[in-house]
Scaffold this active site. Structure first.
Site, PDB file in Angstrom:
ATOM      1  CB  THR A   8      -0.961  -0.005   1.203  1.00  0.00           C
ATOM      2  OG1 THR A   8      -0.341  -0.679   2.304  1.00  0.00           O
ATOM      3  CG2 THR A   8      -2.262  -0.717   0.867  1.00  0.00           C
ATOM      4  CD  GLU A   9       2.088   4.920   2.980  1.00  0.00           C
ATOM      5  OE1 GLU A   9       3.243   5.217   3.353  1.00  0.00           O
ATOM      6  OE2 GLU A   9       1.072   5.290   3.588  1.00  0.00           O
ATOM      7  CG  ASN A  10       8.188   0.491  -2.212  1.00  0.00           C
ATOM      8  OD1 ASN A  10       8.598   0.233  -3.338  1.00  0.00           O
ATOM      9  ND2 ASN A  10       8.994   0.509  -1.173  1.00  0.00           N
TER      10      ASN A  10
END
EC number: 3.2.1.21
Length: 451
Positions: free
Chosen positions: A352-354
């Protein structure tokens, strides 16, 4: 420089979701149209924010949302992940701010009209200040207030949302906000952190059946951040230290959600640090999730030390680091995913985040962020490597769409693939955005040829 999708990669599948992400306080502005949040209060604390800034204007997204969502649509992404501002929806007197709900409804209508899946996070750290005044996440009642807020939002949005996340990174809310004090609300005591965690996870569990009732077609889950911990040496004491760091900072959050139990570490905690667990709490927290959101940025090395038995080390001078000082270590993402896969029966996983903070500069209308492109390519490859080894991964989101207010660091760090000139609010696609757009266009073309 380009981003590429090798043949056979999970990223080549039309069923694999690729998107970009933002959060409310970091971009929205329009603070006069909502209640105050804990971050408004924290920003006024002397020395709390690196550049003495605040989020009152941020990226002025409330007024520029059409431009920003047009940017999202131009990137050929499948999805857009954003958060709802709790203080923009719920007033201090308990009433609902209908104009706040209407703001988000128009975002959803735009995204649905452009066939972009909406991934909505209900809590990305901006607790209403009026709830903090009653104890914040140290007060069990806040979990029930969150459930009520979730019901208001899910009733209004329903199945216009493809995917709901209850919380984003409860580690940051609890540990950074209540133990180290470097994030809002700025409390600093070991006696607070795990009590705050328990109420955050309880809020998640209370909200899950509400989301299923109000939006039965949507996916619902939670987003956790993870740092894989590696022993600094082959010394067994360092190995034990790395396991302890993992128990405190990773396992403490995921284990109760997936198994209904805290790690064995619970029994070793001093009494003043233990959360108050009421019968039935753990069953609520362990509500079934449709997916697990995983946020990953870096790894850490750990040695024995400190009174807790572990010390997290700074990256070695010879390794590549981001503008945040974080080591660039894509193998850590593969290792993390495989470890979670071994340790638990996982629901489908979403990255969901990178992303990466770079010292970006705008020169002649261009931002040549080659290091960010390299970072994204290596980490997408790391995701694919884990998928090839059996981890069920269904999507990947780049953090972040826009340069924005980076919490205690203010506007000093740029994570965006779109450059924001804060004095003028002009948006400029960085090379990373263009590379992502090109990669996804190629993927779409290949999918059409296969059809």
């Amino acid at each position: 420089m380009k981003l590429s999708v090798p043949a056979g990669s999970i990223f080549a599948s039309p069923d694999f979701t690729v998107g970009v992400a933002t959060s409310s306080f970091q971009i929205e502005g329009a603070a006069d149209a909502r209640e105050a949040s804990i971050w408004d209060t924290f920003c006024r604390r002397p020395g709390a924010i690196a550049d003495k800034s605040d989020g009152l204007l941020a990226c002025d997204h409330v007024n520029r949302w059409r431009e920003d969502l047009a940017l999202v649509a131009s990137l050929n992404v499948d999805a857009y992940r954003f958060s709802v501002s709790w203080p923009r929806v719920m007033r201090a007197d308990g009433s609902v701010n209908q104009s706040g709900l209407a703001f988000y409804t128009q975002l959803l209508d735009f995204l649905n009209a452009h066939n972009i899946k909406a991934y909505v996070t209900l809590y990305h750290w901006d607790l209403p200040q009026y709830l903090e005044d009653r104890g914040g996440w140290l007060n069990r009642d806040t979990a029930h207030e969150f459930a009520r807020y979730a019901e208001v939002v899910a009733t209004a949005f329903g199945n216009k949302v493809f995917s709901y996340a209850t919380l984003n990174e409860p580690f940051c809310s609890a540990y950074l906000g209540y133990e180290t004090g470097v994030h809002a609300p700025g409390k600093a005591s070991r006696a607070y952190s795990k009590k705050a965690v328990h109420h955050l996870l309880l809020a998640h569990g209370l909200a899950m059946p509400i989301l299923r009732k109000c939006a039965p077609e949507a996916q619902s889950g939670i987003v956790l951040n993870f740092t894989p911990y590696y022993p600094a040496s082959d010394d067994p004491q360092d190995k034990t230290a790395a396991d302890l760091a993992h128990a405190h900072h990773n396992d403490w959050y995921i284990r109760p959600i997936l198994t209904g139990e805290y790690p064995a570490l619970l029994d070793a905690l001093p009494e003043e640090e233990k959360p108050q667990i009421i019968p039935g709490d753990m069953q609520i927290i362990a509500a079934k999730n449709d997916y697990l959101g995983v946020n990953y940025y870096t790894r850490a090395k750990v040695s024995a030390g400190d009174d807790r038995g572990f010390e997290i080390l700074e990256p070695a001078s010879e390794v590549q680091t981001t503008a945040m000082g974080w080591e660039v270590y894509p193998q850590g993402l593969t290792d993390l995913l495989l470890q979670l896969h071994r340790d638990f029966t996982l629901p489908p996983v979403l990255i969901t985040e990178n992303g990466m903070a770079c010292d970006d500069t705008l020169i002649d209308g261009k931002v040549e962020d080659v290091k960010r492109i390299e970072y994204l390519q290596s980490h997408m490859d790391a995701v694919d490597k884990a998928a090839r080894q059996g981890v069920l991964i269904t999507g990947y989101f780049v953090w972040s769409l826009l340069d924005n207010f980076e919490w205690a660091l203010g506007y000093t760090k740029r994570f965006g693939i779109v450059y924001v000139d804060y004095p003028t609010q002009q948006r400029t696609l960085k090379q990373s955005a263009k590379a992502l757009r090109s990669m996804l266009a190629t993927r779409c073309s290949q999918a059409e040829l296969q059809d």
